[in-house]
Design a protein around this motif. Structure first.
Motif, PDB file in Angstrom:
ATOM      1  N   ASP A   1      27.519  12.436  -1.250  1.00 25.95           N
ATOM      2  CA  ASP A   1      28.347  13.464  -1.879  1.00 25.95           C
ATOM      3  C   ASP A   1      28.165  13.462  -3.403  1.00 25.95           C
ATOM      4  O   ASP A   1      28.098  14.528  -4.023  1.00 25.95           O
ATOM      5  CB  ASP A   1      29.820  13.272  -1.530  1.00 25.95           C
ATOM      6  CG  ASP A   1      30.139  13.624  -0.088  1.00 25.95           C
ATOM      7  OD1 ASP A   1      29.329  14.347   0.551  1.00 25.95           O
ATOM      8  OD2 ASP A   1      31.190  13.179   0.410  1.00 25.95           O
ATOM      9  N   GLU A   2      28.082  12.267  -3.984  1.00 24.76           N
ATOM     10  CA  GLU A   2      27.870  12.167  -5.431  1.00 24.76           C
ATOM     11  C   GLU A   2      26.493  12.712  -5.816  1.00 24.76           C
ATOM     12  O   GLU A   2      26.354  13.383  -6.846  1.00 24.76           O
ATOM     13  CB  GLU A   2      28.050  10.725  -5.894  1.00 24.76           C
ATOM     14  CG  GLU A   2      29.487  10.255  -5.781  1.00 24.76           C
ATOM     15  CD  GLU A   2      29.678   8.774  -6.046  1.00 24.76           C
ATOM     16  OE1 GLU A   2      28.682   8.074  -6.378  1.00 24.76           O
ATOM     17  OE2 GLU A   2      30.812   8.300  -5.917  1.00 24.76           O
ATOM     18  N   LEU A   3      25.490  12.451  -4.990  1.00 23.19           N
ATOM     19  CA  LEU A   3      24.150  12.991  -5.238  1.00 23.19           C
ATOM     20  C   LEU A   3      24.168  14.513  -5.142  1.00 23.19           C
ATOM     21  O   LEU A   3      23.618  15.210  -6.004  1.00 23.19           O
ATOM     22  CB  LEU A   3      23.150  12.400  -4.241  1.00 23.19           C
ATOM     23  CG  LEU A   3      21.738  12.986  -4.270  1.00 23.19           C
ATOM     24  CD1 LEU A   3      21.093  12.814  -5.643  1.00 23.19           C
ATOM     25  CD2 LEU A   3      20.897  12.354  -3.172  1.00 23.19           C
ATOM     26  N   ARG A   4      24.816  15.031  -4.119  1.00 24.53           N
ATOM     27  CA  ARG A   4      24.910  16.483  -3.941  1.00 24.53           C
ATOM     28  C   ARG A   4      25.598  17.133  -5.144  1.00 24.53           C
ATOM     29  O   ARG A   4      25.157  18.170  -5.646  1.00 24.53           O
ATOM     30  CB  ARG A   4      25.650  16.808  -2.652  1.00 24.53           C
ATOM     31  CG  ARG A   4      25.685  18.283  -2.325  1.00 24.53           C
ATOM     32  CD  ARG A   4      26.367  18.557  -1.027  1.00 24.53           C
ATOM     33  NE  ARG A   4      27.670  17.900  -1.014  1.00 24.53           N
ATOM     34  CZ  ARG A   4      28.313  17.572   0.088  1.00 24.53           C
ATOM     35  NH1 ARG A   4      27.807  17.813   1.264  1.00 24.53           N
ATOM     36  NH2 ARG A   4      29.490  16.993   0.015  1.00 24.53           N
ATOM     37  N   ASP A   5      26.669  16.514  -5.631  1.00 22.76           N
ATOM     38  CA  ASP A   5      27.381  17.037  -6.793  1.00 22.76           C
ATOM     39  C   ASP A   5      26.493  17.033  -8.041  1.00 22.76           C
ATOM     40  O   ASP A   5      26.501  17.990  -8.826  1.00 22.76           O
ATOM     41  CB  ASP A   5      28.653  16.241  -7.072  1.00 22.76           C
ATOM     42  CG  ASP A   5      29.720  16.437  -6.006  1.00 22.76           C
ATOM     43  OD1 ASP A   5      29.626  17.403  -5.212  1.00 22.76           O
ATOM     44  OD2 ASP A   5      30.651  15.606  -5.952  1.00 22.76           O
ATOM     45  N   ALA A   6      25.733  15.954  -8.219  1.00 24.18           N
ATOM     46  CA  ALA A   6      24.842  15.862  -9.387  1.00 24.18           C
ATOM     47  C   ALA A   6      23.749  16.927  -9.315  1.00 24.18           C
ATOM     48  O   ALA A   6      23.407  17.539 -10.333  1.00 24.18           O
ATOM     49  CB  ALA A   6      24.227  14.464  -9.474  1.00 24.18           C
TER      50      ALA A   6
ATOM     51  N   ALA B   1      25.222  20.315 -10.125  1.00 26.98           N
ATOM     52  CA  ALA B   1      25.481  20.445 -11.561  1.00 26.98           C
ATOM     53  C   ALA B   1      24.192  20.423 -12.381  1.00 26.98           C
ATOM     54  O   ALA B   1      24.229  20.611 -13.593  1.00 26.98           O
ATOM     55  CB  ALA B   1      26.409  19.321 -12.020  1.00 26.98           C
ATOM     56  N   ASN B   2      23.062  20.184 -11.702  1.00 26.62           N
ATOM     57  CA  ASN B   2      21.750  20.115 -12.347  1.00 26.62           C
ATOM     58  C   ASN B   2      21.716  19.068 -13.457  1.00 26.62           C
ATOM     59  O   ASN B   2      21.121  19.266 -14.512  1.00 26.62           O
ATOM     60  CB  ASN B   2      21.323  21.486 -12.888  1.00 26.62           C
ATOM     61  CG  ASN B   2      19.820  21.549 -13.110  1.00 26.62           C
ATOM     62  OD1 ASN B   2      19.052  20.910 -12.405  1.00 26.62           O
ATOM     63  ND2 ASN B   2      19.411  22.314 -14.105  1.00 26.62           N
ATOM     64  N   LYS B   3      22.360  17.940 -13.205  1.00 20.53           N
ATOM     65  CA  LYS B   3      22.370  16.811 -14.141  1.00 20.53           C
ATOM     66  C   LYS B   3      21.310  15.809 -13.676  1.00 20.53           C
ATOM     67  O   LYS B   3      21.582  14.942 -12.831  1.00 20.53           O
ATOM     68  CB  LYS B   3      23.745  16.159 -14.182  1.00 20.53           C
ATOM     69  CG  LYS B   3      24.815  17.070 -14.734  1.00 20.53           C
ATOM     70  CD  LYS B   3      26.159  16.372 -14.768  1.00 20.53           C
ATOM     71  CE  LYS B   3      27.217  17.279 -15.363  1.00 20.53           C
ATOM     72  NZ  LYS B   3      28.539  16.647 -15.335  1.00 20.53           N
ATOM     73  N   LEU B   4      20.104  15.939 -14.205  1.00 17.46           N
ATOM     74  CA  LEU B   4      18.978  15.179 -13.681  1.00 17.46           C
ATOM     75  C   LEU B   4      19.132  13.672 -13.830  1.00 17.46           C
ATOM     76  O   LEU B   4      18.726  12.913 -12.946  1.00 17.46           O
ATOM     77  CB  LEU B   4      17.674  15.659 -14.321  1.00 17.46           C
ATOM     78  CG  LEU B   4      17.318  17.125 -14.016  1.00 17.46           C
ATOM     79  CD1 LEU B   4      15.978  17.473 -14.630  1.00 17.46           C
ATOM     80  CD2 LEU B   4      17.344  17.401 -12.532  1.00 17.46           C
ATOM     81  N   ALA B   5      19.707  13.206 -14.926  1.00 13.80           N
ATOM     82  CA  ALA B   5      19.918  11.758 -15.077  1.00 13.80           C
ATOM     83  C   ALA B   5      20.883  11.261 -14.010  1.00 13.80           C
ATOM     84  O   ALA B   5      20.685  10.181 -13.436  1.00 13.80           O
ATOM     85  CB  ALA B   5      20.443  11.438 -16.471  1.00 13.80           C
ATOM     86  N   SER B   6      21.905  12.049 -13.703  1.00  8.76           N
ATOM     87  CA  SER B   6      22.856  11.678 -12.656  1.00  8.76           C
ATOM     88  C   SER B   6      22.211  11.747 -11.282  1.00  8.76           C
ATOM     89  O   SER B   6      22.512  10.931 -10.408  1.00  8.76           O
ATOM     90  CB  SER B   6      24.085  12.586 -12.695  1.00  8.76           C
ATOM     91  OG  SER B   6      24.802  12.395 -13.892  1.00  8.76           O
ATOM     92  N   VAL B   7      21.315  12.714 -11.082  1.00  9.60           N
ATOM     93  CA  VAL B   7      20.595  12.813  -9.807  1.00  9.60           C
ATOM     94  C   VAL B   7      19.803  11.532  -9.573  1.00  9.60           C
ATOM     95  O   VAL B   7      19.858  10.936  -8.491  1.00  9.60           O
ATOM     96  CB  VAL B   7      19.673  14.047  -9.774  1.00  9.60           C
ATOM     97  CG1 VAL B   7      18.735  14.004  -8.566  1.00  9.60           C
ATOM     98  CG2 VAL B   7      20.493  15.333  -9.764  1.00  9.60           C
TER      99      VAL B   7
END
Length: 80
Positions: A48-53, A56-62
């Motif tokens: 779920d956290e990966l999907r959210d990242a 949000a197109n937050k590549l560092a978070s991905v």
């Protein structure tokens, strides 16, 4: 650690090292999974956290969440 989506990437050894560090930290803090159901719950939370990242197109978070999810799944495989 985050690389450009289309540019140069960190070596596989660096990625594996990052995953192993997450595995060691999780094991030190929580020990082995109590059950496969517990592992599934943790994996779904990371998913779920990966999907959210990604949304949000937050590549560092991905990248961070990919490593976290990989660590959970490898811990599960090792605990079997």
């Amino acid at each position: 650690m985050a690389g450009d989506l289309f540019g140069e990437r960190e070596s596989d050894l660096g990625i594996i090292s990052a995953i192993e560090k997450r595995i060691a930290a999780a094991h030190a803090r929580y020990g082995d999974f109590a059950s496969t159901h517990e592992a599934l719950g943790v994996a779904l939370e990371e998913w779920d956290e990966l999907r959210d990242a990604i949304s949000a197109n937050k590549l560092a978070s991905v990248e961070w969440e990919c490593l976290d999810l990989a660590a959970v799944l490898i811990r599960l495989a090792r605990n079997l």
